[in-house]
Design a protein around this motif. Structure first.
Motif, PDB file in Angstrom:
ATOM      1  N   LYS A 128       0.930  -1.122  -0.029  1.00 32.07           N
ATOM      2  CA  LYS A 128      -0.083   0.203   0.025  1.00 32.07           C
ATOM      3  C   LYS A 128       0.821   1.068  -0.101  1.00 32.07           C
ATOM      4  N   ILE A 129       0.346   1.987  -0.684  1.00 33.81           N
ATOM      5  CA  ILE A 129       1.352   3.480  -0.972  1.00 33.81           C
ATOM      6  C   ILE A 129       0.680   4.733  -0.441  1.00 33.81           C
ATOM      7  N   LEU A 130       1.110   5.475   0.100  1.00 29.10           N
ATOM      8  CA  LEU A 130       0.867   6.820   0.581  1.00 29.10           C
ATOM      9  C   LEU A 130       1.612   7.988  -0.443  1.00 29.10           C
ATOM     10  N   PHE A 131       0.732   8.698  -1.098  1.00 27.23           N
ATOM     11  CA  PHE A 131       1.516   9.718  -1.885  1.00 27.23           C
ATOM     12  C   PHE A 131       1.357  10.987  -1.225  1.00 27.23           C
ATOM     13  N   VAL A 132       2.549  11.788  -1.271  1.00 28.09           N
ATOM     14  CA  VAL A 132       2.599  13.230  -0.784  1.00 28.09           C
ATOM     15  C   VAL A 132       2.961  14.031  -2.166  1.00 28.09           C
ATOM     16  N   GLY A 133       1.953  14.678  -2.324  1.00 32.41           N
ATOM     17  CA  GLY A 133       1.949  15.460  -3.740  1.00 32.41           C
ATOM     18  C   GLY A 133       0.576  16.183  -4.275  1.00 32.41           C
ATOM     19  N   PRO A 134       0.718  16.700  -5.389  1.00 39.10           N
ATOM     20  CA  PRO A 134      -0.524  17.258  -5.969  1.00 39.10           C
ATOM     21  C   PRO A 134      -1.425  16.329  -6.436  1.00 39.10           C
ATOM     22  N   GLY A 135      -2.716  16.455  -6.441  1.00 42.09           N
ATOM     23  CA  GLY A 135      -3.671  15.619  -6.814  1.00 42.09           C
ATOM     24  C   GLY A 135      -3.494  15.174  -8.077  1.00 42.09           C
ATOM     25  N   THR A 136      -3.108  16.040  -8.970  1.00 42.84           N
ATOM     26  CA  THR A 136      -3.124  15.830 -10.317  1.00 42.84           C
ATOM     27  C   THR A 136      -2.135  14.730 -10.680  1.00 42.84           C
ATOM     28  N   ASP A 137      -0.921  14.836  -9.918  1.00 43.60           N
ATOM     29  CA  ASP A 137       0.000  13.659  -9.909  1.00 43.60           C
ATOM     30  C   ASP A 137      -0.552  12.389  -9.255  1.00 43.60           C
ATOM     31  N   ALA A 138      -1.339  12.527  -8.282  1.00 46.05           N
ATOM     32  CA  ALA A 138      -1.884  11.480  -7.657  1.00 46.05           C
ATOM     33  C   ALA A 138      -2.731  10.702  -8.599  1.00 46.05           C
ATOM     34  N   ARG A 139      -3.660  11.149  -9.346  1.00 40.16           N
ATOM     35  CA  ARG A 139      -4.109  10.556 -10.501  1.00 40.16           C
ATOM     36  C   ARG A 139      -3.413   9.869 -11.457  1.00 40.16           C
ATOM     37  N   ARG A 140      -2.218  10.379 -11.851  1.00 39.89           N
ATOM     38  CA  ARG A 140      -1.264   9.789 -12.771  1.00 39.89           C
ATOM     39  C   ARG A 140      -0.572   8.434 -11.967  1.00 39.89           C
ATOM     40  N   ILE A 141      -0.173   8.661 -10.949  1.00 42.18           N
ATOM     41  CA  ILE A 141      -0.004   7.513 -10.194  1.00 42.18           C
ATOM     42  C   ILE A 141      -0.842   6.400  -9.916  1.00 42.18           C
ATOM     43  N   TYR A 142      -2.199   6.882  -9.658  1.00 40.77           N
ATOM     44  CA  TYR A 142      -3.299   5.756  -9.546  1.00 40.77           C
ATOM     45  C   TYR A 142      -3.518   5.025 -10.958  1.00 40.77           C
ATOM     46  N   ASN A 143      -3.478   5.987 -11.997  1.00 42.09           N
ATOM     47  CA  ASN A 143      -3.504   5.365 -13.299  1.00 42.09           C
ATOM     48  C   ASN A 143      -2.483   4.219 -13.512  1.00 42.09           C
ATOM     49  N   LEU A 144      -1.230   4.612 -13.200  1.00 42.88           N
ATOM     50  CA  LEU A 144      -0.188   3.827 -13.553  1.00 42.88           C
ATOM     51  C   LEU A 144      -0.384   2.453 -12.759  1.00 42.88           C
ATOM     52  N   LEU A 145      -0.755   2.576 -11.566  1.00 42.73           N
ATOM     53  CA  LEU A 145      -0.938   1.433 -10.521  1.00 42.73           C
ATOM     54  C   LEU A 145      -1.977   0.383 -10.822  1.00 42.73           C
ATOM     55  N   GLN A 146      -2.957   0.619 -12.003  1.00 40.18           N
ATOM     56  CA  GLN A 146      -3.987   0.003 -12.212  1.00 40.18           C
ATOM     57  C   GLN A 146      -3.489  -0.949 -13.317  1.00 40.18           C
TER      58      GLN A 146
END
Length: 319
Positions: free
Chosen positions: A1-19
């Motif tokens: 499980k990952i906690l991301f610290v950063g802008p929400g736009t980058d969080a979306r990119r990380i989320y899509n990558l992890l799919q």
């Protein structure tokens, strides 16, 4: 499980990558440093302050913190991260994480500072020397195979369309030096009769029937083994590009020329990771894979590229 610290736009990119299946990561929580960019996912807990990190680790069983900022760029983040040193939590940089997951260097992270921090060409001296020796050893048997196949390939080309068996082009090599390559002709004669250089495409009607087979099996590249023997090229490295395209690509991305730090190759990381580059935009995407190779190039990566190339040739998935 990952906690991301950063802008929400980058969080979306990380989320899509992890799919993508098989990665084994899940975005469990986000400390949003730039408000207003949240996306709706019930599995993600959103927080606004770095002070929440301790509670997130305790209650959501987070194993990894992915940092989209330097610790001193967000109030309270440095202190919160210091406390994680006494736990088994892993800290990862967002850029390094994306790079490892995708096998490429996203261009938004590339700057002069990036090159200064990550490219240590002096450390590659021994590797380049060993690679050159390996090129010479392997080029001899490949050259013999090329000589054996030459009459058969030449006959097939002649029967498929009128014109020469071989054609040559000027390409840009190591340190930006131009050199001439030779290839078995896979297109109709005078494919660029209008004088305008253009990228080939998978369904290019200039490619002959025999040419499609030669490209799929990578046999059209065999004459370039002479360039390997001469030292213009290596067996593995970024593919050499034409001067006209290099000029335009460098205009669009000033760091494009950095792919010339090493010898170009018959095959490379971008060739086995990216299906086809038929436009300038595709070539800028391939640049991200080339930068990854230049940064990480080693004997083990070269072996991996070689094995992937063999698989592509056997499945005739070449371009």
């Amino acid at each position: 499980k990952i906690l991301f610290v950063g802008p929400g736009t980058d969080a979306r990119r990380i989320y899509n990558l992890l799919q993508k299946p098989g990665y084994g990561f899940e975005l469990a929580a986000v400390v949003e440093t730039v408000p207003g960019a949240r996306f709706a996912e019930d599995t993600i807990a959103w927080h606004m302050s770095a002070d929440s990190i301790r509670d997130i680790l305790n209650h959501q069983r987070v194993h990894t913190i992915l940092l989209g900022h330097k610790p001193d760029e967000v109030p309270g983040l440095k202190d919160a991260l210091y406390q994680t040193l006494f736990t088994s939590t892993t800290l990862l940089d967002q850029a390094a994480f994306e790079e490892a997951m995708t096998g490429r260097v996203p261009l938004e992270y590339v700057s002069q500072t990036w090159f200064l921090e990550h490219l240590r060409e002096n450390d590659k001296t021994w590797y380049e020397g060993f690679k050159r020796l390996t090129d010479l050893i392997l080029a001899v048997p490949i050259g013999l195979v090329t000589l054996i196949l030459y009459p058969l390939i030449a006959l097939a080309i002649k029967l498929s369309s009128p014109g020469s068996v071989l054609y040559s082009q000027i390409r840009i090599g190591k340190m930006g030096q131009p050199f001439r390559i030779w290839k078995f002709r896979s297109m109709i004669q005078n494919a660029e009769a209008d004088g305008r250089p253009q990228f080939a495409s998978p369904d290019d009607n200039r490619i002959t029937g025999v040419g499609k087979f030669l490209r799929a099996a990578r046999l059209d590249e065999l004459p370039q083994i002479w360039n390997v023997l001469r030292g213009d090229m290596s067996l593995i490295g970024p593919r050499p590009e034409r001067p006209e395209f290099v000029e335009e690509l460098t205009r669009q991305m000033s760091f494009y020329a950095l792919r010339h730090l090493t010898r170009p190759g018959l095959t490379g990381w971008a060739q086995v990771k990216f299906p086809y580059a038929g436009t300038l935009e595709d070539n800028l995407t391939k640049l991200q894979f080339d930068l990854y190779y230049i940064k990480h190039r080693s004997f083990l990566i070269d072996v991996a590229i070689l094995l992937k190339t063999v698989g592509i040739v056997l499945r005739r998935q070449g371009t």
